[in-house]
Design a protein around this motif. Structure first.
Motif, PDB file in Angstrom:
ATOM      1  N   ASN A 123      95.075  68.323 100.873  1.00 28.66           N
ATOM      2  CA  ASN A 123      94.993  67.729 101.983  1.00 28.66           C
ATOM      3  C   ASN A 123      95.876  68.048 103.087  1.00 28.66           C
ATOM      4  N   SER A 124      95.633  68.315 104.194  1.00 26.07           N
ATOM      5  CA  SER A 124      96.590  68.345 105.312  1.00 26.07           C
ATOM      6  C   SER A 124      95.880  67.798 106.438  1.00 26.07           C
ATOM      7  N   GLY A 125      96.188  68.197 107.824  1.00 26.44           N
ATOM      8  CA  GLY A 125      95.570  68.051 108.739  1.00 26.44           C
ATOM      9  C   GLY A 125      96.153  68.321 110.089  1.00 26.44           C
ATOM     10  N   GLU A 133      93.234  63.341 114.340  1.00 29.96           N
ATOM     11  CA  GLU A 133      93.230  64.703 113.223  1.00 29.96           C
ATOM     12  C   GLU A 133      91.963  65.498 112.786  1.00 29.96           C
ATOM     13  N   GLN A 135      90.653  67.370 110.172  1.00 32.75           N
ATOM     14  CA  GLN A 135      90.848  67.599 108.654  1.00 32.75           C
ATOM     15  C   GLN A 135      91.129  68.971 108.246  1.00 32.75           C
ATOM     16  N   VAL A 136      92.085  69.030 107.220  1.00 28.91           N
ATOM     17  CA  VAL A 136      92.233  70.173 106.415  1.00 28.91           C
ATOM     18  C   VAL A 136      92.128  69.597 104.947  1.00 28.91           C
ATOM     19  N   GLN A 231     100.074  67.567 108.876  1.00 27.25           N
ATOM     20  CA  GLN A 231     100.314  66.594 107.758  1.00 27.25           C
ATOM     21  C   GLN A 231     100.819  67.011 106.475  1.00 27.25           C
ATOM     22  N   HIS A 233     100.576  65.426 103.238  1.00 25.22           N
ATOM     23  CA  HIS A 233      99.629  64.248 102.591  1.00 25.22           C
ATOM     24  C   HIS A 233     100.436  63.532 101.562  1.00 25.22           C
TER      25      HIS A 233
HETATM   26 MG    MG Z   1      94.442  65.040 106.117  1.00 27.19          MG
END
Ligand code: MG
Length: 250
Positions: A123-125, A133, A135-136, A231, A233
């Motif tokens: 998870n990142s973003g 955001e 989303q990643v 991000q 996370h």
């Molecule tokens: Mg995220």
């Protein structure tokens, strides 16, 4: 010439002109426009930035980025292959430069070796304007709520498709962001987002409802330009990024 005749001539000229404007053109020249001439932009080859892009990360340094926590130097890991990786629990990073509406190109990958599941896998973003955001997430064989899956506008817009490459390979996001407009502290025009994931349209000019919080409804704090933010996370996501550039649209 009397005043009456002058008025008549004015009316004929005016109405005559109006009629001419509405008349169906009979020559090609009547519907051709020659200026202003759009600027020339040389496209990049093999994913390289176009000539008018602002390069935010080319693999050589993190100089264009700072820590979102305390505005000191970004602490993420600079790799030998021209990428950077989230350094766990050092916090988000953001650009030094502020942007409004942009075209953004960014490439990301989740680790080949998967860990955990749901929202805790890769998870990142990418936060546009520091607030919204995209989303990643490593969604490969990893289901989660669809308005939080990869390519979602987090908790606002489900993506039209899940277009990820296998874990450990590079994804591209091409994002077109138009900032919302505010007057006297109130939003008067919503922002919009278009996202192309690995060449696939996944967000089609969707309306940004507001901020993208984990808990709660979208909010609409008035704002001007802001940084782009990536991000951390906070769960050792080990997401990497490379080849980041923008073209300003305002
Ligand atoms: Mg995220």
């Amino acid at each position: 010439m009397t005043t009456r005749n002058l008025l008549l001539m004015f009316a004929v000229l005016t109405f005559g002109w109006a009629t001419a404007q509405e008349k169906e053109p009979t020559t090609p020249e009547e519907t051709e426009i020659y200026e202003p001439v759009p600027p020339k932009v040389t496209p990049g080859e093999d994913g390289a930035p176009p000539s008018d892009a602002i390069v935010l990360f080319d693999g050589t340094s993190l100089d264009k980025w700072i820590s979102s926590v305390d505005s000191t130097a970004a602490k993420w890991i600079l790799n030998d292959d021209g990428s950077m990786t989230v350094k766990d629990r050092t916090g988000d990073i953001q650009t030094k430069q502020n942007f409004g509406s942009v075209q953004l190109h960014i490439e990301w990958k989740s680790p080949a070796e998967v860990q955990r599941d749901g929202q805790n896998r890769g998870n990142s973003g990418v936060f546009l304007n520091n607030l919204y955001e995209v989303q990643v997430l490593d969604n490969n064989n990893n289901d989660t709520y669809v308005n939080g899956q990869v390519g979602s506008i987090y908790k606002q817009h489900v993506p039209l498709a899940m277009a990820s490459v296998p874990s450990g390979e590079w994804n591209t996001y091409d994002i077109i962001y138009h900032a919302p407009e505010f007057e006297k502290g109130q939003k008067v025009k919503s922002g919009t987002l278009t996202v192309i994931h690995n060449g696939v349209l996944i967000q089609d000019h969707v309306e940004i409802k507001g901020t993208t919080p984990y808990i709660g409804w979208p909010k609409n704090p008035p704002h001007g330009k802001g940084p782009l933010r990536l991000q951390d996370h906070g769960d050792n996501s080990r997401v990497s990024y490379r080849n980041i550039w923008v073209r300003e649209l305002d």
